[in-house]
Design an enzyme around this catalytic site. Structure first.
Site, PDB file in Angstrom:
ATOM      1  N   THR A   1      39.655  40.135  40.665  1.00 23.47           N
ATOM      2  CA  THR A   1      38.215  39.799  40.625  1.00 23.47           C
ATOM      3  C   THR A   1      37.875  38.481  41.146  1.00 23.47           C
ATOM      4  OG1 THR A   1      37.799  39.563  38.243  1.00 23.47           O
ATOM      5  CG2 THR A   1      37.432  41.792  39.282  1.00 23.47           C
ATOM      6  N   ASP A   2      38.647  37.499  40.710  1.00 23.09           N
ATOM      7  CA  ASP A   2      38.152  36.091  40.997  1.00 23.09           C
ATOM      8  C   ASP A   2      37.788  35.742  42.403  1.00 23.09           C
ATOM      9  OD1 ASP A   2      38.413  35.595  38.385  1.00 23.09           O
ATOM     10  OD2 ASP A   2      39.525  33.895  38.451  1.00 23.09           O
TER      11      ASP A   2
ATOM     12  N   THR B   1      43.990  41.946  37.538  1.00 25.67           N
ATOM     13  CA  THR B   1      43.718  42.490  36.317  1.00 25.67           C
ATOM     14  C   THR B   1      43.670  44.288  36.371  1.00 25.67           C
ATOM     15  OG1 THR B   1      42.134  41.061  35.534  1.00 25.67           O
ATOM     16  CG2 THR B   1      41.806  42.848  34.458  1.00 25.67           C
TER      17      THR B   1
ATOM     18  N   LYS C   1      30.757  37.431  42.876  1.00 26.98           N
ATOM     19  CA  LYS C   1      31.133  37.515  41.261  1.00 26.98           C
ATOM     20  C   LYS C   1      30.130  36.579  40.654  1.00 26.98           C
ATOM     21  CE  LYS C   1      34.714  37.558  38.107  1.00 26.98           C
ATOM     22  NZ  LYS C   1      36.345  37.415  37.727  1.00 26.98           N
TER      23      LYS C   1
END
Lengths: 417, 592
Positions: A153-154, A77, A232
């Site tokens: 970020t995943d 992202t 996360k």
């Protein structure tokens, strides 16, 4: 890039605007002069091309000189922009696109950028960790004061953890940075995350592989987390990343020229211990009620298996031979017996494993499952097993190495946060 | 003159991209305060919108008040938008069809970039649904150019310097944005069009009612003038005056341009720090500024002497326009040489010193700003931007109470629109359009006819304009006699309000009340007695028990009538709240 300007007539109505790329041939996507996009079914529509509009690609790129800070991009992202064919965001290949919109960065440090991958992070594999580690090593050897790695970020916490093992004793900070909101939005968290990460890379006397992102929902400061402890914890919020089982390493506020250490940190300097050998033949399995023995049977081809077990470190073992109860113990035992390294972690996320309290834990230990006493996250355990099996083929030695603390993934004391 | 209007009407369907209610949390303490900042990003065609850029230059911090009851992570920009609210979409599409519009085959949700902080994300989600409709008016057809459905912005609170504060309860409530073509013929016609559109929207019974739920923006231009968008027009009555005043303003600007013809526009007019000139000043305003560490910055406007005093609107001169531009940089205003400087206690000697420092000749004007140096320079740069213009600028302006307008920002351009990548495109097929027609109802004219058939002419007219129209229709649907439903909503509620009893959830309260009424639990005359008790949180059966309001009917009523020897007047006096006069009459008729 050029777009056609057109007049489209359909059903007695005229539409004029720019024709944008469309996801299929059955419709035309038009950007009207008032700014709105709309879709028109091609059937029965008359299209008259009126002219062309060249899309401004932005200013010429100046030749990049080496800066103090290396910015490597892997996609995600934070490097994303809109993709017209699907209307969704896709990762761009050029981190300079992002930097161009961030004039403040130049006031913090000089930098150069390099694109490694342009991928969504769920598509990354252990081989990409190797690529990132090697690129970071090259930058460190060429004298970078710090390395930023832009990443989706995943799975950023998997990569951060893997590089923590590969780049042990790094003499400079290696900082993963992501964004939960793409930089094409005025409210993107990319700005605060990047500026704080750059400030930390330039000014901080903290040499860890870690992750720097929003500490809370405010646009005020970031936290720097150890790569093996970060996870996360929210699907979409800015402050999704938290240190598990330990405080963050530091709080970073570039606009106040402040870096506050929250845990004991390794200082800059020393010699990099680099080892990027890795096995990509490890599985991470989430234990669940009713898990089928045949799932475990299918894991025989792996070199290692990490379970995200329940509670203190359990999977179904039917320890009291109750009728109708589930067990995958025999299958786990045969995995261990065949030389597959099997490690336990907990899906509770917070807390330490203890495989002595219940019979199930003891049976699993007897079968050869390791991990009791560790407080690693499932991701830290998984990436560690990938790394250990990359250079240690002997199962017994690999198990011993797994249990030795390497990069903060195992602590000895459970502290109150 | 060319004139069109844009109407923004809030819908009472729940929020557009999350499942929060579309009600406000007025007077409540926020559950959370959040700090954010915004920056303008590139649009898909590689430009930064002028209006967005101007806001961003100010580098403001924003603070948001969050209420758990009516906001969620979507308003906080911490969660992607959910699917579009199907009720809001159907209502909007139903209205599009009532206004004879062409609904687009496929609607794309867009991000309209607005970085003034009124949207946490920095953009407002908006989606064009239809184009090319019309309404009939006393002066012929007026075209409806576009209808879009979009998110309401957050409500601004009074801020301290440098921080803008907003409440998030309003953010995300659906709005219908309807823009007419510039077909409006006169200031009075403009009011008529606005009123008619308002009636059409409200006749659906699903539009929100109350202060601020409908807003009109007026677009006005004249030949040689420019399109000016006037925002914040709150009531219909002020529309004609605002339109007239804007026409006159543009005419005055065209005349002023004639005088400016011989004046060469200067891109970088001379500026100077004049703080020293005012070291001994007797001007309290300037002394206060110097005391706070501010600078007194001056700028020369060559050839402008006398022009700044040109009146453009009642009480507002060309100098006021320049001042409006300066204000967008965060200063309170400017002082200029066409003003009576003695009102600031600036002496002739000081004015001469200023002219000397700036090298001003007789036909030159000057502008002064008192502010921190950076802000002052930015304010002067904004003044210079306006001073070089040799055409009537297209602007977004704010309506003032007295019918005049003030400059807000440049007109937004195409660049502010960006696709909302988190929401797939919406196919607007025939079955959805049919559902929408059903959901929205039959439209203003049909509604007028229907009300006329149900109510007396006077009540029909009141009901059509009433904010309780939707509730009325629901009650009639339940089986309540129309006149009873209407008089309860329009007369009883008003009487109670005057007596200090406010009915909070009108829909819920009425549904509860009339469900018992329809079961025959009480007589209609008891309604005014029951309602205040309902507002105290009591249930209908409890109220009936406590106050002895159970209805007397059938055999019991016949018996009572016998006891009163058929004297209806006396019976009604004794049992006014418990019997239904109509039923007594029927029994009497049988008795005879």
């Amino acid at each position: 890039m050029k777009l056609n300007r057109a007049k489209i007539t359909k059903g007695g109505e005229e539409y004029e605007g720019l024709i944008l790329p469309s996801s299929n041939d059955e419709k035309i996507v038009l950007k009207l002069d008032i700014g709105y996009n709309m879709g028109i079914k091609r059937e029965g529509a008359k299209v008259e091309i009126l002219g062309e509009l060249a899309i401004n690609p932005g200013p010429e790129e100046p030749q990049q000189e080496r800066g103090e800070i290396a910015i490597l991009s892997m996609g995600g992202t934070i490097c994303s922009r809109v993709e017209y064919k699907t209307g969704a965001v896709y990762p761009s290949t050029n981190p300079r696109d992002l930097m161009r919109n961030l004039p403040e960065l130049e006031r913090i440090c000089s930098f150069h950028t390099k694109s490694l991958y342009a991928m969504l992070s769920e598509d990354l594999c252990p081989s990409h960790w190797v690529g990132a580690a090697e690129a970071a090593k090259e930058e460190i050897e060429k004298g970078a004061k710090g390395v930023l790695i832009l990443h989706g970020t995943d799975t950023i916490h998997y990569s951060a953890s893997a590089l923590s093992y590969m780049l042990r004793d790094t003499p400079v900070p290696v900082i993963f940075v992501g964004a939960q909101r793409s930089p094409d939005r005025p409210s993107s968290d990319a700005r605060l995350n990047l500026l704080n990460a750059a400030y930390l890379a330039k000014e901080g006397n903290i040499a860890h592989v870690g992750l720097c992102m929003h500490a809370n929902t405010n646009d005020s400061y970031c936290e720097f987390h150890n790569g093996t402890r970060v996870r996360k914890m929210h699907t979409s919020a800015r402050d999704a990343f938290r240190s598990i089982g330990a405080p963050p390493l530091a709080r970073v506020e570039f606009d106040k020229n402040r870096i506050e250490e929250l845990s004991p940190c390794k200082k800059r300097g020393g010699k990099l211990k680099f080892d990027s050998r890795i096995s990509d033949n490890v599985a991470l399995i989430y234990a669940h009620p009713g898990i089928k023995p045949r799932l475990i049977d299918s894991l025989g081809d792996y070199d290692g298996v990490v379970f995200a077990g329940t509670g203190l470190g359990h999977v179904p073992t039917n320890s009291f031979n109750t009728e109708g109860a589930n067990s995958i113990l025999p299958q786990i035992k045969s995995l261990c017996d065949s030389g597959v390294v099997v490690a336990m972690s907990s899906q509770c996320i917070e807390g330490r494993l203890n495989m002595n309290v219940y019979t199930a834990g003891r049976l699993l230990r007897e079968a050869g499952v390791i991990g009791s006493g560790a407080d690693w996250t499932p991701e830290a355990a998984y990436t560690k097993l990938c790394w250990v099996l990359g250079h240690q083929k002997d199962a017994k030695k690999a198990k011993e190495e797994m249990l030795m603390p390497l990069a903060g993934e195992i602590t000895t004391r459970s502290v109150v946060e | 003159m060319k004139c069109g209007i844009e109407i923004h009407q809030r819908l009472d369907t729940g929020k557009l991209f999350c499942r929060c209610p579309s009600s406000l949390c007025e007077g409540e303490e926020p559950d959370l305060r959040v700090k954010r900042n915004l920056r303008a990003s590139k649009s898909e065609v590689g430009e930064i919108d002028r209006a967005a850029f101007l806001e961003q230059e100010k580098l403001l911090d924003f603070e948001y008040e969050f209420f758990n009851k009516c906001c969620c992570l979507v308003e906080l920009d911490e969660e992607p938008p959910h699917d579009i609210n199907p009720d809001a979409l159907k209502l909007a599409l139903g209205i599009c069809q009532q206004l004879n519009m062409h609904v687009v085959d496929e609607a794309h949700v867009m991000r309209k970039i607005i970085v003034d902080g009124s949207n946490v994300s920095g953009f407002q989600r908006t989606c064009l649904l239809a184009i090319g409709g019309h309404i009939e008016t006393s002066e012929g057809k007026v075209g409806i150019g576009t209808i879009a459905i979009e998110e309401e912005s957050a409500g601004i609170l009074d801020g301290e310097e440098g921080v803008k504060r907003y409440r998030l309860d309003r953010l995300g409530i659906p709005l219908i944005e309807l823009a007419t073509e510039p077909d409006i013929k006169s200031p009075e016609h403009c009011r008529e069009v606005a009123e008619k559109i308002g009636m059409i929207l409200r006749a659906t019974g699903k539009a929100a009612r109350g202060l601020g739920t409908i807003r009109q923006d007026i677009n006005v231009s004249i030949p040689e003038g420019a399109r000016v968008e006037i925002k914040g027009v709150q009531d219909l009555k002020s529309i004609p005056l605002i339109v007239e005043t804007e026409v006159k303003r543009q005419e005055a600007l065209v005349l002023l341009l004639g005088k400016l013809k011989g004046v060469k526009p200067e891109e970088n007019p001379k500026e100077a720090d004049l703080t020293k000139v005012f070291a001994q000043t007797s001007s309290a305003l300037i002394r206060r500024g110097i005391g706070a560490g501010h600078s007194i910055m001056g700028m020369l406007l060559k050839g402008n002497a006398g022009l700044l005093a040109t009146e453009l609107q009642p009480g507002r001169r060309y100098g006021t326009e320049l001042s409006d531009y300066a204000k967008t940089a965060g200063v309170k205003g400017i002082i200029h040489s066409d003003e009576d400087l003695s009102k600031y206690k600036i002496g002739t000697a000081e004015a001469d010193a200023v002219r000397k420092s700036l090298g001003a000749k007789e036909d030159d004007a000057f502008v002064l700003v008192v502010a921190p140096e950076g802000t002052a320079r930015m304010a002067l740069a904004r003044v210079a931007t306006r001073a070089v213009m040799r055409e009537v600028p297209g602007e977004t302006r704010k309506a003032n109470q007295d019918g005049t307008t003030s400059y807000m920002r440049p007109l937004p351009g195409r660049a502010r629109m960006y696709p909302e990548t988190d929401i797939p495109v919406l196919e607007l097929g025939e079955s959805l359009l049919e559902d929408s027609r059903k959901y929205t109802g039959e439209g203003l004219e049909a509604k007028e006819e229907k009300l006329a058939s149900l109510l007396n002419p006077q009540m029909a007219k009141r009901m059509l304009k009433s904010r309780n129209l939707g509730v009325f229709e629901e009650l009639v649907e339940m089986g309540v006699e129309p006149m009873l439903a209407a008089s309860t909503l329009e007369d009883t509620l008003v009487a109670l309000r005057r007596g200090g009893v406010e009915i909070s959830d009108i829909r819920g309260t009425m549904e509860e009340l009339f469900s018992y009424y329809l079961k025959g639990s009480f007589a209609k005359s008891a309604i005014i007695e029951i309602l205040p008790a309902l507002m105290q949180g009591k249930k209908v059966p409890e109220i009936l028990d406590e106050r002895q309001l159970h209805k007397i009917s059938g055999g019991e009523l016949a018996k009572l009538l016998e006891e009163h020897k058929g004297n209806m007047g006396e019976l009604m006096r004794n049992y006014r709240l418990r019997v239904d006069a109509k039923e007594v009459q029927e029994l009497l008729a049988k008795r005879v």
